[in-house]
Enzyme design. Sequence first.
Site, short mmCIF file in Angstrom:
data_model
loop_
_atom_site.label_atom_id
_atom_site.label_comp_id
_atom_site.label_asym_id
_atom_site.label_seq_id
_atom_site.Cartn_x
_atom_site.Cartn_y
_atom_site.Cartn_z
N THR A 165 -10.54 113.20 116.60
CA THR A 165 -11.58 112.85 115.65
C THR A 165 -11.29 113.47 114.28
O THR A 165 -10.69 114.53 114.21
CB THR A 165 -12.88 113.51 116.17
OG1 THR A 165 -13.10 113.08 117.50
CG2 THR A 165 -14.07 113.25 115.31
N ARG A 193 -18.52 103.86 126.14
CA ARG A 193 -18.63 105.32 126.10
C ARG A 193 -18.82 105.79 124.66
O ARG A 193 -18.04 105.43 123.78
CB ARG A 193 -17.36 105.96 126.69
CG ARG A 193 -17.32 107.50 126.63
CD ARG A 193 -16.60 108.02 125.40
NE ARG A 193 -16.41 109.48 125.43
CZ ARG A 193 -15.96 110.18 124.42
NH1 ARG A 193 -15.66 109.58 123.27
NH2 ARG A 193 -15.80 111.47 124.51
N GLY A 195 -18.86 109.10 122.29
CA GLY A 195 -18.56 110.53 122.25
C GLY A 195 -19.64 111.24 121.47
O GLY A 195 -20.75 110.72 121.27
N ASP A 196 -19.32 112.43 120.99
CA ASP A 196 -20.31 113.20 120.23
C ASP A 196 -20.38 112.77 118.77
O ASP A 196 -21.36 113.07 118.09
CB ASP A 196 -20.00 114.70 120.33
CG ASP A 196 -18.59 115.06 119.85
OD1 ASP A 196 -17.73 114.17 119.75
OD2 ASP A 196 -18.36 116.26 119.59
N THR A 216 -14.75 118.71 117.09
CA THR A 216 -13.75 117.76 117.58
C THR A 216 -13.44 118.11 119.04
O THR A 216 -13.92 119.09 119.57
CB THR A 216 -12.46 117.83 116.74
OG1 THR A 216 -11.90 119.14 116.88
CG2 THR A 216 -12.71 117.54 115.28
N GLY A 219 -16.21 115.57 123.39
CA GLY A 219 -17.58 115.23 123.03
C GLY A 219 -18.55 115.37 124.19
O GLY A 219 -19.73 115.69 124.00
N1 GLY Z 1 -15.01 114.44 119.88
C1 GLY Z 1 -14.71 113.07 119.93
C2 GLY Z 1 -15.11 112.39 121.16
O1 GLY Z 1 -15.35 113.03 122.17
O2 GLY Z 1 -15.16 111.17 121.14
#
Ligand code: GLY
Length: 307
Positions: A165, A193, A195-196, A216, A219
């Site tokens: 990320t 899906r 992510g964070d 990063t 997530g």
């Molecule tokens: N940190 C990025 C993700 O998990 O998509």
Amino acid sequence: MLIVTNHEGGVGIGETAKALRDGRPALDAAEAGVRLVEVDPAIRSVGYNSWPNILGQVELDAAVMDGTTLRTGAVGGLVGYRNPVSVARAVMERLPHEILVGAGAARFAAEIAAERLDNLTPAAHATWQRVLNESLDERQRAAFPDIPLSELCQRATDPEYQKDTTVFLAIDGQGGMASAVSTSGWAWKYPGRLGDSPIIGAGSYADAAYGACACTHTGEMTIRAGTSRAVVLYLKMGLSLEDALFEAGRDLRRLKGGLIRGVALHAIDAQGNHRVASFGEAKGVDYWIWEHGMAAPERRVAMHLDV
Ligand code: GLY
């Protein structure tokens, strides 16, 4: 003035610094930096030429937050657009909502005439095809994609593990603060899906009164621990930047089960200090910083949280 970005943000930090030197707001600067990462084909986990999901579709996540108004904008699972971060910003500025996902996000991107782009390059498609062929038996190959994907996505990973990320945190000359993040998420992830990165409070958070944080790597962990919001809250409670990151590391350490790997935490405070720390499997993390008075951005090594 201050900018902190992760390793992948190196391609955008010069533009971000220029924007701040030109007197532009932190949010403009952070967005400008992310836009350059999104179109750089050498970065395989953000935007163009990034890794697809298990069905071979590039689904992109991005978010922005304005630390003065505490407004946010995010998109998740966006397909077919060049700069997800700018679509995320438009969500913030044009809608009474904070997050759009999937078909709704793509519809909105079309409505605002965001620039279209097929982010799946022939090279990434060929890698996906090879990985898929290696993962499937003959019967599954014949039936694909009408087979259960849950087992396949257990192998979700980043084929170039240290790539990630991109995150930008910025403070402008007027004390404005902003965060901007963008990613394609894990390679070969289950379709849909998130992510964070599009989850404000997990992948990023900015409050000009206290500070900002962006994460990063895994997530799935920062969603569970609410890591970025937690760091800013710890700053509000009076902890130093370093102690706030250690406390967030302790939160991550308490997670049991699920996907437990590494996290990198990037944080700044309202006084213009910064710290970047890695946790768990995330080791050897580096990042970029530029602050007022520096002739050029500098690359530095993050500390590791042994909590
Ligand atoms: N940190 C990025 C993700 O998990 O998509």
